[in-house]
Design an enzyme around this catalytic site. Sequence first.
Site, PDB file in Angstrom:
ATOM      1  N   GLU A 139      -1.052  -6.984  14.105  1.00  0.00           N
ATOM      2  CA  GLU A 139      -0.371  -7.468  15.294  1.00  0.00           C
ATOM      3  C   GLU A 139      -1.069  -7.030  16.577  1.00  0.00           C
ATOM      4  O   GLU A 139      -1.052  -7.742  17.585  1.00  0.00           O
ATOM      5  CB  GLU A 139       1.097  -7.028  15.298  1.00  0.00           C
ATOM      6  CG  GLU A 139       1.333  -5.540  15.176  1.00  0.00           C
ATOM      7  CD  GLU A 139       1.498  -5.066  13.750  1.00  0.00           C
ATOM      8  OE1 GLU A 139       2.454  -4.324  13.480  1.00  0.00           O
ATOM      9  OE2 GLU A 139       0.646  -5.440  12.909  1.00  0.00           O
TER      10      GLU A 139
ATOM     11  N   SER B 225      -0.560   5.500 -24.913  1.00  0.00           N
ATOM     12  CA  SER B 225       0.208   6.541 -24.216  1.00  0.00           C
ATOM     13  C   SER B 225       0.861   5.991 -22.958  1.00  0.00           C
ATOM     14  O   SER B 225       2.033   6.279 -22.672  1.00  0.00           O
ATOM     15  CB  SER B 225      -0.702   7.725 -23.875  1.00  0.00           C
ATOM     16  OG  SER B 225      -1.159   8.368 -25.049  1.00  0.00           O
TER      17      SER B 225
ATOM     18  N   CYS C 129       4.994  -1.105  12.512  1.00  0.00           N
ATOM     19  CA  CYS C 129       5.245   0.312  12.270  1.00  0.00           C
ATOM     20  C   CYS C 129       5.811   0.972  13.517  1.00  0.00           C
ATOM     21  O   CYS C 129       5.598   0.528  14.646  1.00  0.00           O
ATOM     22  CB  CYS C 129       3.970   1.014  11.810  1.00  0.00           C
ATOM     23  SG  CYS C 129       2.628   1.001  13.018  1.00  0.00           S
TER      24      CYS C 129
END
Length: 366
Positions: free
Chosen positions: A55, A306, A78
């Site tokens: 942005e 595993s 953010c």
Amino acid sequence: MSAPRDVAWMEMAYGLAEKARGRTSPNPLVGAVVVRDGEVVGHGYHEEPGKPHAEILALGMAGRRAKGATLYLTLEPCVHWGRTAPCVDTVVAAGLRRVVVSAVDPNPLVNGKGIRRLEEAGIDVSVGLLAERNAALNEAHAKYIVRKVPFVTLKAALTLDGKIACASGEAKWISSAATREYVHLVRGEQDALLIGINTLVADDPLLTVRHETWPSKKVLRAVLDSGLRFPLTSRILATFDQGRIVVFAGAGAPREKAGALEALGVEVLFPRDGARIWSLAQVLAELGRLEIAALLVEGGSRVFTSFIEEGLADKAILTLAPRLFGGAAAPGLFGGDGVGHVAGAVALKRTWSFTIEDDIIVEGYF
């Protein structure tokens, strides 16, 4: 919000985000487009950690033309300091009329706070357009940023009878050359590759990314090697310029061998807190501490088994070659005791498939 023009602009933002695949980790892939009066006046995408966010680039390109415009953003801005300053302040100051956010950021430091800040500033905010695109694009980041362990993908080349090698251990090459090129494309999207010591000894792999899309991509190479059987003549030891090599050794492994490997540049890690060996959960936690968000597990059979049995695998990429090896001693993808009933089978969900030459590629989620 779901008008065709909104979808088109958000698709453009996602197209930009895609350009940085394999380069932003542990940060997410994000794209942004600024539109004013039906015209794109700014665009950008997050290229790599430490560089400006999408942005910021898009608004910087738009300049004064951002006032009264609409910002299309694949992930909410953010609100915290990291390698860069909070983006939400710049978004608010730009004078936008509207912001269309595709997805809420799963990062606990953000998670809706960026959207609330925009709304509090009086900006018209829409959320959720093409959110499913973001869920797929940033699946590794979403797991890592919340749990601090990598998203685990198992990658294996199989014959149609489920073998990953002949009874002799030979496995080169099950898949076609074109399929192997695709695997290198997948490798380039990862932060680390992991194998067991048996695969290192049998195949002597380089474990590097060899694809034109990423001419200089570095990935961490992790080897599970409790007894430090790591041959000092392994070809991988000539590839430190293409990524770190980390070996997870057992507590009883010879220190002299560890010293010899470390002298060559290998990082040898021993279990902590009095443990005899590393559990897979501990290995993933350690890789998370090393900021590994996306891990590709490439074998062998005991390692695959595993991860599946312990429920630690998130995704599988299986390449099926139209050939049969046979032989009870030939290793398969999934060993162990197996299930006693069909209903107990381990199922892959949300699967899709495609072909490369004569090979069939099957991908899905555990």
